[in-house]
Design an enzyme around this catalytic site. Structure first.
Site, short mmCIF file in Angstrom:
data_model
loop_
_atom_site.label_atom_id
_atom_site.label_comp_id
_atom_site.label_asym_id
_atom_site.label_seq_id
_atom_site.Cartn_x
_atom_site.Cartn_y
_atom_site.Cartn_z
N GLU A 281 0.85 -1.19 0.00
CA GLU A 281 0.00 0.00 0.00
C GLU A 281 0.88 1.23 0.00
O GLU A 281 1.76 1.37 0.84
CB GLU A 281 -0.83 0.03 1.30
CG GLU A 281 -2.17 -0.64 1.21
CD GLU A 281 -2.94 -0.45 2.52
OE1 GLU A 281 -2.88 0.64 3.11
OE2 GLU A 281 -3.58 -1.42 2.94
N TYR B 260 -11.22 -4.61 3.35
CA TYR B 260 -10.31 -4.13 4.39
C TYR B 260 -11.08 -4.09 5.71
O TYR B 260 -11.98 -3.28 5.87
CB TYR B 260 -9.84 -2.72 4.00
CG TYR B 260 -8.68 -2.16 4.80
CD1 TYR B 260 -8.62 -2.25 6.19
CD2 TYR B 260 -7.63 -1.50 4.16
CE1 TYR B 260 -7.56 -1.72 6.91
CE2 TYR B 260 -6.56 -0.95 4.86
CZ TYR B 260 -6.54 -1.06 6.24
OH TYR B 260 -5.50 -0.51 6.95
N ASP C 143 -6.06 9.03 10.37
CA ASP C 143 -4.73 8.59 10.75
C ASP C 143 -4.29 9.11 12.11
O ASP C 143 -4.57 10.23 12.49
CB ASP C 143 -3.72 9.04 9.70
CG ASP C 143 -3.82 8.19 8.44
OD1 ASP C 143 -3.68 6.96 8.56
OD2 ASP C 143 -4.06 8.75 7.36
#
Lengths: 400, 256
Positions: free
Chosen positions: B49, B174, B60
Site C-alpha cells: 500500500e 479491508y 490517521d
C-alpha cells in the site's frame, strides 16, 4: 437551474450535488443512529417541550429584535434591526444547537460529548450543555485559537470541560475538527460528537439548521409585529454558516434579498482569507461535498481571518445549494472593515459585537446607505464581543 | 502486473496469508520510497500500500500524520505518486494499492485518475473517507478500466453495512481491527471474530485486517482470522527511525 421546491437534504443528506456523508466507515452506524434518533425526537412532543422550556428559561429566548436607531441615523438609509443572539446565555447563537444536541446525546444514552471550537463560543456552549444535562465533555481547539481566545478556554474549564490543544496542521478550527473526528472514531460507542455548525456528514447540516431555525422563526414574527411587513434584506456572517441559515431559512419562501458575509481577511488577492465562494472550488472535506479553499492537488489551504469563528476552509453544503439557486448572495468583509464595524456598533449603540458578527455589520453599513429610509434590514448579531476585547486591544497595540 | 485476486488465490492454495505493508509515498523522499518498495518485496510482501499525503488525514494517528506532513513538505502530490508507480513498474510487478483521501482524487478528476492509475499499473485504491454509498462514479470507472476498489468495514459495522461494503469491494475487503485511527492499540476481542464471520457469511472475497498491528506476534494472531494482514504505522515508524524494514517484513511473513 435546480428546482427550489425540492425538499433538502434528500434521504442521503444531499443538497443537490453538495453534502452527503464522507467519513470513515466506522462512523456510519453512529450517523445512522443519530439520524434515526433525531428524526424520532423531532416529532416527539415531550422532547420538544423540554427543548422549548430550556430555550425560554435557560437560553433566554426569544431574543429581542432591536431597532438600532442610532446606527440607522448614522448610516442614513434603511432601518437596521439587530437580532440579538448576543443576548443568548453564553453570549452567542451556538447555544441553540449545543443544548439541542447535548439533550439528544443524553436521550441516546451517551455518557460523553466532544466538540471542536474556533472562537471558543461553540466550545463554551457545548461545555454548558454538558454541565446542564450531566455529560462528560472534551473540547478540541487549535493552538492558535487557544491563544487568541484564552478567555473562552478558561470559561470551558470552569464549566468542567477538558480542553485539548491541537498543535497540528494550521492549528485552527479545521485541525480541531480533524482531532474531534479521530476521537469520535475511537470512542463512538459512548460518545456523541456535538458538531457546531451546518457542516460535516449527514445529518449534521440539516439537524444544526433545524436547531438554529428558531432565530429566523422568531425574527419573522417580531418584524411583522414591529413593522407590519417583512424585511427587505437579511444579513449574517458565514463561517460554517449556522447563524445565517438559522435566520435565513424562515424567510426562504418570501424571496427576500439575503446576504451571507464571509471573512475577507487581508483581501482576496492576498490569499489570506476565508472567502470560500470568492476563492474556493468544489471539494470534499471533513464529511461533505462543498466549496473548499484548496490547491491544485486537492490539499486544503490555510485560511486567515481576524475572527477565529470564520477562519475555516469550507462552508455548509446548503449554502452552496442556495447560492446556486440564487436565493442567497455572498460577499465578504475584510479584517479592517470588521474591526471598524466593531468600533462603530460599540459607539453608536453601546453594543460590542463578536468579531464574526462585525463582518455582518460592516456589510450592513454598505447596503443600508444605498437603500431608501423606509426599507428594513435585519442583521443577525450572532454573538457578543467580550471574548474579542483582548485580541482587538492587541491589534490596536494597547496593553491591558 | 499480478492481479490482487490472483495473489490471494495462490496464497490460499499454499495455505498462506497475504502480508500487506503500508508506506507513505515521499517519506522521506520519492527515491527512498522506490527503494523501500524493493526492500519490502524482498522481505516477502505480497501487496504494497502506498499512502498519498494529504493535508488533513482524519483517519490517521500521529505516526502517519507526521509521515504525511514530511511528504507534503517535499512537495509530494497524487500526480507525483502516480509518476513514482510508473517508475517502480520498470523493476517490479508486485501489486501496488494507493491509499488516499478522497479530495485529491476528486480534484484530479475521478475518471482521469482511474484511467491514469490503471495505465501505469496501480492495482487498487483504498479511500478511507469514501463509503460505497458515495462512490458511484469511482466504482463505475473502476469497473470500466479495471481498478480494484477496496472498501473498509469496522467493528461497529452492522449487517446492512457489511452487505453494502462486501458487494462494492473488489480485490479484497479491508477490515479495520479497532474502533479508532491508524496506529492505535490493537484489541483482540470477540467483536473481531463475530464481525469477520458476518463478512464471511456475505462474501467469499478475501479479507485483510489492518490498524493497530504493530508486531509479527500481533500479525500472527490476526492472520489466523483472515486472508491477509496490513501493517502501516509500525513500518512507517521503522522508516522514520532509519531501521531495516526488510528484516521486519521477513519476520512478519514467516509467522503468517
Amino acid at each position: 437551474m435546480i428546482k427550489k421546491t425540492k425538499k433538502v437534504p434528500d434521504s442521503r443528506g444531499h443538497f443537490g450535488r453538495y453534502g452527503g456523508r464522507f467519513v470513515p466507515e466506522t462512523l456510519i452506524p453512529a450517523l445512522a443512529e443519530l439520524e434515526e434518533t433525531y428524526k424520532k425526537l423531532k416529532k416527539d412532543k415531550t422532547f420538544q417541550q423540554e427543548l422549548d422550556l430550556l430555550r425560554n428559561n435557560y437560553i433566554g429566548r426569544p431574543t429581542p429584535l432591536y431597532f438600532a436607531k442610532n446606527l440607522t441615523e448614522r448610516v442614513g438609509g434603511a432601518k437596521i434591526y439587530l437580532k440579538r443572539e448576543d443576548l443568548c446565555h453564553t453570549g452567542a447563537h451556538k447555544i441553540n444547537n449545543a443544548i439541542g444536541q447535548t439533550l439528544l446525546a443524553k436521550k441516546m444514552g451517551k455518557t460523553r460529548v466532544i466538540a471542536e471550537t474556533g472562537a471558543g463560543q461553540h466550545g463554551v456552549a457545548t461545555a454548558t450543555g454538558a454541565a446542564l444535562v450531566g455529560l462528560e465533555c472534551e473540547i478540541y481547539m487549535g493552538t492558535d485559537d487557544m491563544k487568541r481566545q484564552s478567555l473562552n478556554v478558561f470559561r470551558m474549564r470552569l464549566l468542567g470541560a477538558k480542553v485539548t490543544e491541537v498543535p497540528t496542521g494550521s492549528r485552527t478550527l479545521k485541525d480541531a475538527i480533524n482531532e474531534a473526528l479521530r476521537d469520535w472514531t475511537t470512542n463512538v460507542r459512548h460518545t456523541h460528537y456535538v458538531l457546531g455548525t451546518v457542516f460535516g456528514p449527514h445529518p449534521y447540516p440539516a439537524m444544526v439548521r433545524d436547531f438554529q431555525s428558531v432565530i429566523g422563526t422568531e425574527a419573522r414574527k417580531q418584524i411583522l409585529r414591529a413593522e407590519g411587513k417583512l424585511p427587505d434584506c437579511l444579513i449574517a456572517c458565514v463561517g460554517g454558516g449556522s447563524n445565517s441559515i438559522g435566520l435565513f431559512c424562515a424567510f426562504l419562501k418570501d424571496k427576500i434579498k439575503m446576504i451571507g458575509v464571509e471573512a475577507g481577511g487581508l483581501g482576496i488577492e492576498s490569499g489570506k482569507h476565508a472567502a470560500r465562494f470568492a476563492g474556493g472550488s468544489l471539494g470534499v472535506f471533513q464529511g461533505c461535498m462543498s466549496y473548499l479553499l484548496q490547491d491544485g492537488d486537492g490539499n486544503v489551504l490555510g485560511t486567515h481571518s481576524v475572527s477565529a469563528g470564520l477562519d475555516y476552509a469550507s462552508i455548509g453544503p446548503e449554502h452552496c445549494y442556495l447560492k446556486d439557486l440564487k436565493a442567497i448572495e455572498y460577499t465578504y468583509a475584510t479584517d479592517d472593515e470588521a474591526l471598524k464595524a466593531f468600533d462603530l456598533l460599540s459607539r453608536t449603540e453601546g453594543i460590542t459585537p463578536a468579531l464574526e458578527s462585525a463582518h455582518a455589520i460592516a456589510e450592513t453599513v454598505n447596503v443600508a446607505e444605498k437603500m431608501p429610509v423606509d426599507a428594513i434590514i435585519i442583521v443577525n448579531l450572532s454573538g457578543r464581543g467580550d471574548k474579542d476585547v483582548m485580541e482587538v486591544a492587541r491589534i490596536k497595540g494597547i496593553e491591558l | 502486473m499480478k492481479k490482487i485476486a490472483n495473489v490471494f488465490k495462490q496464497l490460499r492454495k499454499a495455505g498462506k496469508k497475504a502480508f500487506i505493508p503500508y508506506i507513505m509515498a515521499g517519506d522521506p523522499s520519492l527515491d527512498d520510497t522506490k527503494r523501500f518498495v524493493a526492500e519490502l518485496e524482498q522481505g516477502g510482501a505480497d501487496i504494497i500500500e502506498l499512502g498519498v499525503p494529504f493535508s488533513d488525514p482524519l483517519a490517521d494517528g500521529p505516526t502517519i500524520q507526521r509521515a504525511s506532513e514530511r511528504a507534503l513538505a517535499q512537495g509530494v502530490t497524487l500526480r507525483k505518486v502516480l509518476a513514482l508507480v510508473e517508475d517502480i513498474r520498470n523493476d517490479s510487478r508486485i501489486p501496488l494499492v494507493l491509499m488516499t483521501y478522497y479530495n485529491p482524487v476528486f480534484k484530479y478528476g475521478i475518471e482521469a485518475f482511474v484511467r491514469e492509475a490503471v495505465r501505469i499499473g496501480v492495482s487498487g485504491v483504498i479511500i478511507p473517507d469514501l463509503i460505497p454509498d458515495e462512490a458511484g462514479d469511482l466504482i463505475g470507472y473502476a469497473k470500466k478500466y479495471g481498478l480494484d476498489t477496496i472498501f473498509l468495514l469496522a467493528p461497529t459495522s452492522t449487517e446492512k453495512r457489511v452487505k453494502i461494503v462486501a458487494r462494492s469491494s473488489t480485490g479484497f475487503i479491508y477490515y479495520v481491527s479497532i474502533t479508532g485511527i491508524t496506529g492505535a492499540k490493537l484489541q483482540l476481542d470477540s467483536t473481531m471474530e463475530s464481525t469477520l464471520s458476518l463478512i464471511k457469511k456475505h462474501s467469499r472475497k478475501p479479507v485483510a485486517i489492518g490498524f493497530g498491528i504493530s508486531s509479527p506476534e500481533k500479525a500472527a494472531a490476526v492472520a489466523r482470522l483472515a486472508d491477509g494482514v496490513i501493517v502501516g504505522s509500525a513500518v512507517v515508524k521503522l522508516i522514520s527511525e532509519g531501521k531495516d524494514i526488510r528484516a521486519f517484513a521477513r519476520a512478519v511473513k514467516e509467522v503468517i
